[in-house]
Structure formats: structure tokens, C-alpha cells
Write a protein that holds these residues in place. Structure first.
Motif, mmCIF file in Angstrom:
data_model
loop_
_atom_site.group_PDB
_atom_site.id
_atom_site.type_symbol
_atom_site.label_atom_id
_atom_site.label_comp_id
_atom_site.label_asym_id
_atom_site.label_seq_id
_atom_site.Cartn_x
_atom_site.Cartn_y
_atom_site.Cartn_z
ATOM 1 N N THR A 115 -5.149 -5.764 59.540
ATOM 2 C CA THR A 115 -6.069 -6.560 60.044
ATOM 3 C C THR A 115 -5.799 -7.875 59.767
ATOM 4 O O THR A 115 -6.164 -8.540 58.469
ATOM 5 N N PRO A 116 -5.097 -8.875 60.432
ATOM 6 C CA PRO A 116 -4.622 -10.241 60.026
ATOM 7 C C PRO A 116 -5.784 -11.261 60.034
ATOM 8 O O PRO A 116 -6.766 -11.061 60.539
ATOM 9 N N LYS A 117 -5.637 -12.288 59.034
ATOM 10 C CA LYS A 117 -6.450 -13.212 59.002
ATOM 11 C C LYS A 117 -5.971 -14.464 59.974
ATOM 12 O O LYS A 117 -4.938 -14.643 59.789
ATOM 13 N N PRO A 118 -7.052 -15.296 60.097
ATOM 14 C CA PRO A 118 -6.705 -16.665 60.935
ATOM 15 C C PRO A 118 -5.345 -17.345 60.170
ATOM 16 O O PRO A 118 -5.512 -17.503 58.954
ATOM 17 N N GLY A 119 -4.299 -17.839 60.784
ATOM 18 C CA GLY A 119 -3.273 -18.449 60.258
ATOM 19 C C GLY A 119 -2.294 -17.507 59.523
ATOM 20 O O GLY A 119 -0.935 -18.149 59.391
ATOM 21 N N ASP A 120 -2.420 -16.201 59.754
ATOM 22 C CA ASP A 120 -1.377 -15.243 59.393
ATOM 23 C C ASP A 120 -0.337 -15.187 60.272
ATOM 24 O O ASP A 120 -0.501 -15.386 61.307
ATOM 25 N N GLN A 121 0.975 -14.813 59.888
ATOM 26 C CA GLN A 121 2.162 -14.496 60.759
ATOM 27 C C GLN A 121 2.817 -13.290 60.738
ATOM 28 O O GLN A 121 2.893 -12.950 59.458
ATOM 29 N N ILE A 122 3.074 -12.500 61.801
ATOM 30 C CA ILE A 122 3.572 -11.238 61.726
ATOM 31 C C ILE A 122 4.978 -11.287 62.257
ATOM 32 O O ILE A 122 4.971 -11.641 63.662
ATOM 33 N N THR A 174 3.101 0.694 71.022
ATOM 34 C CA THR A 174 2.425 -0.327 71.603
ATOM 35 C C THR A 174 1.804 -0.982 70.378
ATOM 36 O O THR A 174 1.496 -0.824 69.295
ATOM 37 N N LEU A 175 1.863 -2.414 70.565
ATOM 38 C CA LEU A 175 1.527 -3.310 69.626
ATOM 39 C C LEU A 175 0.007 -3.807 69.873
ATOM 40 O O LEU A 175 -0.494 -4.111 70.926
ATOM 41 N N ILE A 176 -0.979 -3.474 68.798
ATOM 42 C CA ILE A 176 -2.428 -3.593 68.988
ATOM 43 C C ILE A 176 -2.796 -4.662 68.127
ATOM 44 O O ILE A 176 -3.003 -4.331 66.995
ATOM 45 N N PRO A 177 -2.917 -5.789 68.464
ATOM 46 C CA PRO A 177 -3.873 -7.056 67.552
ATOM 47 C C PRO A 177 -5.167 -6.422 67.197
ATOM 48 O O PRO A 177 -5.917 -6.245 68.071
ATOM 49 N N ARG A 178 -5.292 -6.516 65.941
ATOM 50 C CA ARG A 178 -6.694 -6.202 65.432
ATOM 51 C C ARG A 178 -7.618 -7.460 65.079
ATOM 52 O O ARG A 178 -8.795 -7.030 64.749
ATOM 53 N N ALA A 179 -7.224 -8.507 65.114
ATOM 54 C CA ALA A 179 -8.156 -9.476 64.887
ATOM 55 C C ALA A 179 -7.571 -10.705 65.955
ATOM 56 O O ALA A 179 -6.752 -10.924 66.536
ATOM 57 N N SER A 180 -8.716 -11.775 65.684
ATOM 58 C CA SER A 180 -8.318 -13.096 66.570
ATOM 59 C C SER A 180 -8.385 -14.334 65.402
ATOM 60 O O SER A 180 -9.064 -14.217 64.418
ATOM 61 N N GLY A 181 -7.420 -15.294 65.869
ATOM 62 C CA GLY A 181 -7.506 -16.367 65.011
ATOM 63 C C GLY A 181 -8.444 -17.485 65.450
ATOM 64 O O GLY A 181 -9.201 -17.041 66.005
ATOM 65 N N THR A 182 -8.214 -18.686 65.102
ATOM 66 C CA THR A 182 -9.032 -19.788 65.589
ATOM 67 C C THR A 182 -7.928 -20.814 66.262
ATOM 68 O O THR A 182 -6.902 -20.767 66.236
ATOM 69 N N SER A 183 -8.527 -21.783 67.074
ATOM 70 C CA SER A 183 -7.740 -22.683 67.637
ATOM 71 C C SER A 183 -7.011 -23.573 66.676
ATOM 72 O O SER A 183 -5.911 -24.165 67.047
ATOM 73 N N GLY A 184 -7.502 -23.860 65.383
ATOM 74 C CA GLY A 184 -6.745 -24.470 64.530
ATOM 75 C C GLY A 184 -5.885 -23.767 63.737
ATOM 76 O O GLY A 184 -4.946 -24.069 62.971
ATOM 77 N N SER A 185 -6.056 -22.418 63.418
ATOM 78 C CA SER A 185 -5.476 -21.579 62.924
ATOM 79 C C SER A 185 -5.046 -20.338 63.478
ATOM 80 O O SER A 185 -5.937 -19.159 63.314
ATOM 81 N N PRO A 186 -4.314 -20.212 64.397
ATOM 82 C CA PRO A 186 -3.995 -18.977 65.182
ATOM 83 C C PRO A 186 -3.193 -17.973 64.505
ATOM 84 O O PRO A 186 -2.585 -18.393 63.470
ATOM 85 N N ILE A 187 -3.212 -16.638 64.941
ATOM 86 C CA ILE A 187 -2.422 -15.469 64.436
ATOM 87 C C ILE A 187 -1.075 -15.548 65.232
ATOM 88 O O ILE A 187 -1.474 -15.428 66.372
ATOM 89 N N ILE A 188 -0.140 -15.570 64.561
ATOM 90 C CA ILE A 188 1.223 -15.556 65.365
ATOM 91 C C ILE A 188 2.001 -14.420 65.055
ATOM 92 O O ILE A 188 2.187 -13.798 64.024
ATOM 93 N N TYR A 189 2.434 -13.798 66.204
ATOM 94 C CA TYR A 189 3.512 -12.808 66.097
ATOM 95 C C TYR A 189 4.659 -13.192 66.709
ATOM 96 O O TYR A 189 4.807 -13.812 67.728
#
Length: 218
Positions: free
Chosen positions: A80-87, A98-113
């Protein structure tokens, strides 16, 4: 909002002082709230991390460096990534599943794949490899792999090439001698081997009409 009744000039002075003091308190509180907001945003960004995934890695690794990457989509999907994390997936590698994202980032700190390294972009495909093939004769092959229990098959790829679904016979048609209740068909062209349960029967029931019916039993 304050509703006050003026009784004398000196009281009017006190009211003016009260208003000025209240305005100062509002501004001071706003600055404190602004400072707290900036601090929280900074902390979220500072705690962000980069995780790496490679087909030659190991799920026992920390994943936090290119020398210790994770390996499978199962590991990525369990995290489960945190806002701002990159994978980041390694370029030139591929994964099935299948890639299943477990969390959402924020507008200022997106989670990036994304991707890292050089070469072709990484590939994540929903295809599932099929193994355990058995030659049933007549160039008919059957798999006892678990994927064979799927209710439908939309596409088959052999050595990366899209391959049309096989048919029997390879050319022409078989003929049926009788049918009953619109559920049962008897054909002398078919034998007991292979068992066609789970296959699909294409029935030319009239001109320009073909019905496709799953075979429930043989």
C-alpha cells in the motif's frame, strides 16, 4: 458578529480596541493554520519513497534500490503506497498478471507507476501462460493447466503471435443425424475421443445463420 449598545464615549473607545484586538487574533490564527498546512505538506513529500521492480529481483528485497528490487506483481499488489511514492518497473522486462493499485495519492503528491533503466518500456500483460500440453492426435492439443478451467477464452497467443481459435474439422463440416429438445445432437462423425465438453459447437441451422452453443456434456 457582536451587537453592542453604546452608552458613553469611553465605552466606544473600548469597543474599537476590542475590534482591533479581535482582528489581530484572527490574523494570528490564520498564519498558524497556514504554517501547519505547509508543514504537513512538507512532511508528506519528505516521507515519499521510490520502489523498484525487476524480473530478476526478489520479493524478499526491500525494493528501495535498483540493486534490491522486488520481482512479482503479487508483491506490488500487496503493498500500500503513500502519497508521493513511486513504483518503477525495469525497462525491457515483462510481467503477466494484473496491476492492482491499493491507494490513491493527492493532487499535490500523486502515486506514480513508471519505469526505470534503458530500453523498451516494461510490459504488464493480462495473458496467462498455459502449460502441461498433451497431444490428443490429429494435431489437437489439450492442456490440463488450471487456466483451462476458465469459462471463456477470448484470445490465444503462441510465441507472441495472435492465433485464431482452432476448429474441428479443419475444413468443411460434420453432419448430425438427429436432435431432440433443442439440447441434444447426435452425430456419427464424432467419436468418444477427445471429449468435447467445454468446447463450443457452431451449428449452421439455416442459410446465413450460425448458432454458437457451449457443449455441456458428451
Amino acid at each position: 458578529m457582536l451587537i453592542l449598545k453604546k452608552t458613553n464615549p469611553s465605552q466606544g473607545v473600548r469597543i474599537a480596541q476590542l475590534i482591533v484586538k479581535s482582528s489581530f487574533l484572527v490574523r494570528k490564527t490564520f498564519y498558524r493554520l497556514l504554517l501547519i498546512s505547509v508543514t504537513v505538506l512538507y512532511v508528506n513529500t519528505a516521507n515519499a519513497a521510490i520502489y523498484y521492480v525487476s524480473a530478476t529481483g526478489s520479493d524478499a528485497n526491500s525494493g528501495t534500490s535498483t540493486s534490491l528490487p522486488w520481482r512479482t506483481l503479487t508483491k506490488v499488489n500487496s503493498f500500500t503506497p503513500k502519497p508521493g511514492d513511486q513504483i518503477l518497473f525495469k525497462r525491457g522486462d515483462s510481467w503477466k498478471g494484473t496491476l492492482i493499485p491499493r491507494a490513491s495519492g493527492t493532487s499535490g503528491s500523486p502515486i506514480i507507476y513508471g519505469a526505470y533503466g534503458t530500453g523498451a518500456n516494461p510490459i504488464i500483460t493480462g495473458f496467462t501462460p498455459v502449460t502441461a500440453w498433451t497431444n490428443k492426435g490429429g494435431n489437437i492439443w489439450e492442456s490440463t493447466n488450471a487456466v483451462s478451467t476458465l469459462t471463456t477464452c477470448n484470445m490465444v497467443v503462441i510465441n507472441g503471435a495472435n492465433t485464431p481459435m482452432g476448429r474441428e474439422p479443419n475444413a468443411g463440416y460434420y453432419y448430425f443425424q438427429s436432435h431432440s429438445d433443442n439440447y441434444n445432437i447426435t452425430s456419427n462423425n464424432l467419436t468418444g475421443t477427445p471429449n468435447w465438453k467445454g468446447a463450443e459447437l457452431a451449428i449452421n441451422s439455416g442459410y446465413w445463420e450460425t448458432r454458437r452453443c457451449p457443449i455441456a456434456n458428451q
